[in-house]
Design a protein around this motif. Structure first.
Motif, PDB file in Angstrom:
ATOM      1  N   VAL A  21      56.897 109.502  38.747  1.00 42.32           N
ATOM      2  CA  VAL A  21      57.128 108.945  37.409  1.00 42.32           C
ATOM      3  C   VAL A  21      58.203 109.752  36.674  1.00 42.32           C
ATOM      4  CG1 VAL A  21      56.089 108.671  35.114  1.00 42.32           C
ATOM      5  CG2 VAL A  21      54.881 107.839  37.141  1.00 42.32           C
ATOM      6  N   VAL A  22      58.091 111.079  36.707  1.00 43.10           N
ATOM      7  CA  VAL A  22      59.093 111.923  36.047  1.00 43.10           C
ATOM      8  C   VAL A  22      60.445 111.777  36.743  1.00 43.10           C
ATOM      9  CG1 VAL A  22      59.743 114.309  35.534  1.00 43.10           C
ATOM     10  CG2 VAL A  22      57.385 113.544  35.168  1.00 43.10           C
ATOM     11  N   HIS A  23      60.431 111.696  38.063  1.00 38.18           N
ATOM     12  CA  HIS A  23      61.662 111.526  38.848  1.00 38.18           C
ATOM     13  C   HIS A  23      62.419 110.273  38.418  1.00 38.18           C
ATOM     14  CE1 HIS A  23      63.826 111.898  42.841  1.00 38.18           C
ATOM     15  NE2 HIS A  23      64.103 110.642  42.528  1.00 38.18           N
ATOM     16  N   GLU A  24      61.710 109.152  38.348  1.00 39.17           N
ATOM     17  CA  GLU A  24      62.368 107.894  37.983  1.00 39.17           C
ATOM     18  C   GLU A  24      62.801 107.888  36.518  1.00 39.17           C
ATOM     19  OE1 GLU A  24      63.246 105.759  40.192  1.00 39.17           O
ATOM     20  OE2 GLU A  24      62.191 106.823  41.786  1.00 39.17           O
ATOM     21  N   SER A  25      61.985 108.464  35.649  1.00 39.57           N
ATOM     22  CA  SER A  25      62.365 108.557  34.231  1.00 39.57           C
ATOM     23  C   SER A  25      63.627 109.394  34.060  1.00 39.57           C
ATOM     24  CB  SER A  25      61.227 109.174  33.409  1.00 39.57           C
ATOM     25  OG  SER A  25      60.088 108.348  33.403  1.00 39.57           O
ATOM     26  N   ALA A  26      63.754 110.436  34.873  1.00 39.82           N
ATOM     27  CA  ALA A  26      64.941 111.292  34.802  1.00 39.82           C
ATOM     28  C   ALA A  26      66.188 110.515  35.202  1.00 39.82           C
ATOM     29  CB  ALA A  26      64.760 112.521  35.695  1.00 39.82           C
ATOM     30  N   HIS A  27      66.079 109.688  36.253  1.00 38.42           N
ATOM     31  CA  HIS A  27      67.208 108.824  36.625  1.00 38.42           C
ATOM     32  C   HIS A  27      67.610 107.938  35.446  1.00 38.42           C
ATOM     33  CE1 HIS A  27      67.578 109.860  40.774  1.00 38.42           C
ATOM     34  NE2 HIS A  27      66.432 109.332  41.166  1.00 38.42           N
ATOM     35  N   ALA A  28      66.614 107.292  34.834  1.00 39.79           N
ATOM     36  CA  ALA A  28      66.879 106.358  33.742  1.00 39.79           C
ATOM     37  C   ALA A  28      67.486 107.073  32.539  1.00 39.79           C
ATOM     38  CB  ALA A  28      65.583 105.652  33.340  1.00 39.79           C
ATOM     39  N   LEU A  29      66.963 108.260  32.201  1.00 38.76           N
ATOM     40  CA  LEU A  29      67.481 109.010  31.064  1.00 38.76           C
ATOM     41  C   LEU A  29      68.913 109.460  31.320  1.00 38.76           C
ATOM     42  CD1 LEU A  29      67.087 110.374  28.324  1.00 38.76           C
ATOM     43  CD2 LEU A  29      66.080 112.336  29.525  1.00 38.76           C
ATOM     44  N   VAL A  96      73.456 111.006  38.015  1.00 44.28           N
ATOM     45  CA  VAL A  96      72.240 110.197  37.894  1.00 44.28           C
ATOM     46  C   VAL A  96      71.350 110.417  39.117  1.00 44.28           C
ATOM     47  CG1 VAL A  96      71.315 107.838  37.835  1.00 44.28           C
ATOM     48  CG2 VAL A  96      73.273 108.451  36.401  1.00 44.28           C
ATOM     49  N   SER A  97      71.953 110.474  40.289  1.00 37.63           N
ATOM     50  CA  SER A  97      71.180 110.691  41.521  1.00 37.63           C
ATOM     51  C   SER A  97      70.525 112.073  41.521  1.00 37.63           C
ATOM     52  CB  SER A  97      72.088 110.556  42.740  1.00 37.63           C
ATOM     53  OG  SER A  97      72.577 109.237  42.858  1.00 37.63           O
ATOM     54  N   LEU A  98      71.252 113.092  41.074  1.00 40.57           N
ATOM     55  CA  LEU A  98      70.720 114.451  41.069  1.00 40.57           C
ATOM     56  C   LEU A  98      69.620 114.649  40.029  1.00 40.57           C
ATOM     57  CD1 LEU A  98      73.928 116.646  41.503  1.00 40.57           C
ATOM     58  CD2 LEU A  98      72.049 116.371  43.134  1.00 40.57           C
ATOM     59  N   ALA A  99      69.605 113.821  38.993  1.00 42.21           N
ATOM     60  CA  ALA A  99      68.626 113.993  37.910  1.00 42.21           C
ATOM     61  C   ALA A  99      67.196 113.889  38.419  1.00 42.21           C
ATOM     62  CB  ALA A  99      68.877 112.958  36.816  1.00 42.21           C
ATOM     63  N   GLY A 100      66.957 113.001  39.389  1.00 43.45           N
ATOM     64  CA  GLY A 100      65.605 112.835  39.912  1.00 43.45           C
ATOM     65  C   GLY A 100      65.100 114.077  40.635  1.00 43.45           C
ATOM     66  N   PRO A 101      65.795 114.524  41.686  1.00 42.26           N
ATOM     67  CA  PRO A 101      65.356 115.756  42.368  1.00 42.26           C
ATOM     68  C   PRO A 101      65.296 116.967  41.433  1.00 42.26           C
ATOM     69  CG  PRO A 101      66.929 114.577  43.735  1.00 42.26           C
ATOM     70  CD  PRO A 101      66.910 113.872  42.410  1.00 42.26           C
ATOM     71  N   ALA A 102      66.261 117.061  40.505  1.00 40.65           N
ATOM     72  CA  ALA A 102      66.251 118.193  39.570  1.00 40.65           C
ATOM     73  C   ALA A 102      64.980 118.191  38.724  1.00 40.65           C
ATOM     74  CB  ALA A 102      67.488 118.142  38.672  1.00 40.65           C
ATOM     75  N   SER A 103      64.523 117.005  38.319  1.00 41.61           N
ATOM     76  CA  SER A 103      63.302 116.917  37.505  1.00 41.61           C
ATOM     77  C   SER A 103      62.093 117.398  38.290  1.00 41.61           C
ATOM     78  CB  SER A 103      63.091 115.481  37.017  1.00 41.61           C
ATOM     79  OG  SER A 103      62.701 114.623  38.075  1.00 41.61           O
ATOM     80  N   ASN A 104      62.068 117.132  39.602  1.00 39.86           N
ATOM     81  CA  ASN A 104      60.952 117.597  40.422  1.00 39.86           C
ATOM     82  C   ASN A 104      60.967 119.104  40.590  1.00 39.86           C
ATOM     83  OD1 ASN A 104      61.447 114.616  42.172  1.00 39.86           O
ATOM     84  ND2 ASN A 104      59.523 115.097  41.137  1.00 39.86           N
ATOM     85  N   VAL A 105      62.159 119.696  40.680  1.00 36.83           N
ATOM     86  CA  VAL A 105      62.247 121.151  40.746  1.00 36.83           C
ATOM     87  C   VAL A 105      61.728 121.760  39.439  1.00 36.83           C
ATOM     88  CG1 VAL A 105      63.810 123.120  40.913  1.00 36.83           C
ATOM     89  CG2 VAL A 105      64.146 121.145  42.402  1.00 36.83           C
ATOM     90  N   VAL A 106      62.073 121.138  38.311  1.00 35.70           N
ATOM     91  CA  VAL A 106      61.585 121.620  37.008  1.00 35.70           C
ATOM     92  C   VAL A 106      60.060 121.544  36.954  1.00 35.70           C
ATOM     93  CG1 VAL A 106      61.527 121.123  34.534  1.00 35.70           C
ATOM     94  CG2 VAL A 106      63.706 121.087  35.754  1.00 35.70           C
ATOM     95  N   LEU A 107      59.486 120.443  37.453  1.00 35.96           N
ATOM     96  CA  LEU A 107      58.027 120.312  37.470  1.00 35.96           C
ATOM     97  C   LEU A 107      57.390 121.394  38.348  1.00 35.96           C
ATOM     98  CD1 LEU A 107      57.417 116.452  37.724  1.00 35.96           C
ATOM     99  CD2 LEU A 107      57.016 117.939  35.756  1.00 35.96           C
TER     100      LEU A 107
END
Length: 229
Positions: A21-29, A96-107
Motif C-alpha cells: 500500500v505504501v509502495h503504490e501510494s509513493a508511486h502515485a505521490l 516515479v519508479s524509484l519512489a516505490g522501492p525507496a518507500s519500502n526501504v524507509v518502512l
C-alpha cells in the motif's frame, strides 16, 4: 493446528499489505509531484488498502507463497502514470519508479527504529505489554523489516512489471533496447522460471544469490542497529 504458524502467516500478510500500500501510494505521490495528476484523481495517493489491493495479487498469492515456503511475490492494482504529463518524462519516469522501492526501504528503517526503542526500554515495555506480547512485537518488527526490504529489492529487478524495468530502459539504446522490449513479452514466464523452476528442478536459486548481495547486507545492518549489537 499450529497457531504460532498461523500467526506467522497473518503477520507476514499484514506486513506485505502495508508495504505494498505504501509502495503504490509513493508511486502515485511521486507522479503527482512531478506533474501527472492521474493517479491522484483516482484516489491512489491514499493509505486506504482498498484503493490499492488486488484480491488475488495482494492477498491470496502471497499467502499461498508464504504457506509454500517459497519466495513471496505480490502485486497491487497498477498506478496509472501518463508520461506525457510529467515535466521531464524520461527522468521523471525513473523517479516515479524509484519512489516505490525507496518507500519500502524507509518502512524497513522505521521498523528498525521501533525495535531499537523497544530494545532500549525492554523492561518498561515488558511491564506494560507482558513478555509474550513484547516478544511478538519484536518478532513482527524483524518480519516487517525483512518483508519491506524484499519488496524493495525484488521490485528493482529489471523485468516488467517491476520497477527496475523502467530504470534499465534509461541505459539502453538502439538494438539493445529493441531486444529488451522483445524480452518484456515473456516477463511473467521468466519470473516463474527464476522463482520456482530453477530452484526446484535445477537447484539454482538466482533470487537467493541476488538477495545475498543486496537484501541481506542491508537487513543485517538494520538488525544490528535495532538490537544494539
Amino acid at each position: 493446528m499450529d497457531w504460532s504458524y498461523v500467526l506467522y502467516i497473518l503477520a507476514s500478510a499484514a506486513a506485505v499489505i502495508v508495504g505494498i500500500v505504501v509502495h503504490e501510494s509513493a508511486h502515485a505521490l511521486a507522479a503527482y509531484l512531478l506533474g501527472d495528476r492521474t493517479a491522484r484523481s483516482r484516489g491512489r495517493i491514499s493509505l486506504n488498502p482498498m484503493r490499492h489491493i488486488d484480491p488475488f495479487g495482494t492477498v491470496l498469492l502471497p499467502l499461498l507463497m508464504i504457506a509454500a515456503g517459497g519466495p513471496v511475490f505480490a502485486f497491487a492494482k497498477p498506478v496509472p502514470v501518463y508520461l506525457g504529463n510529467l515535466k521531464h518524462p524520461k527522468r521523471d519516469e525513473v523517479l516515479v519508479s524509484l519512489a516505490g522501492p525507496a518507500s519500502n526501504v524507509v518502512l524497513a528503517v522505521l521498523g528498525a527504529v521501533v525495535l531499537r526503542v523497544a530494545a532500549d526500554n525492554a523492561f518498561a515495555v515488558a511491564s506494560v505489554l507482558g513478555a509474550a506480547t513484547t516478544g511478538a512485537v519484536a518478532s513482527f518488527c524483524l518480519q516487517f523489516i525483512a518483508v519491506n526490504l524484499s519488496l524493495a529489492f525484488f521490485n528493482l529487478i529489471p523485468l516488467p512489471p517491476l520497477d527496475g524495468s523502467s530504470i534499465l530502459v534509461l541505459f539502453l539504446k538502439g538494438r539493445a533496447l529493441d531486444r529488451y522490449y522483445e524480452v518484456q513479452r515473456y516477463a511473467m514466464p521468466i519470473l516463474i522460471v527464476v522463482l520456482y523452476v530453477l530452484p526446484t528442478v535445477f537447484g539454482i536459486d538466482l533470487l537467493g544469490m541476488y538477495f545475498d548481495v543486496t537484501l541481506q547486507p542491508v537487513y543485517r545492518l538494520l538488525v544490528r542497529f535495532a538490537l544494539g549489537w
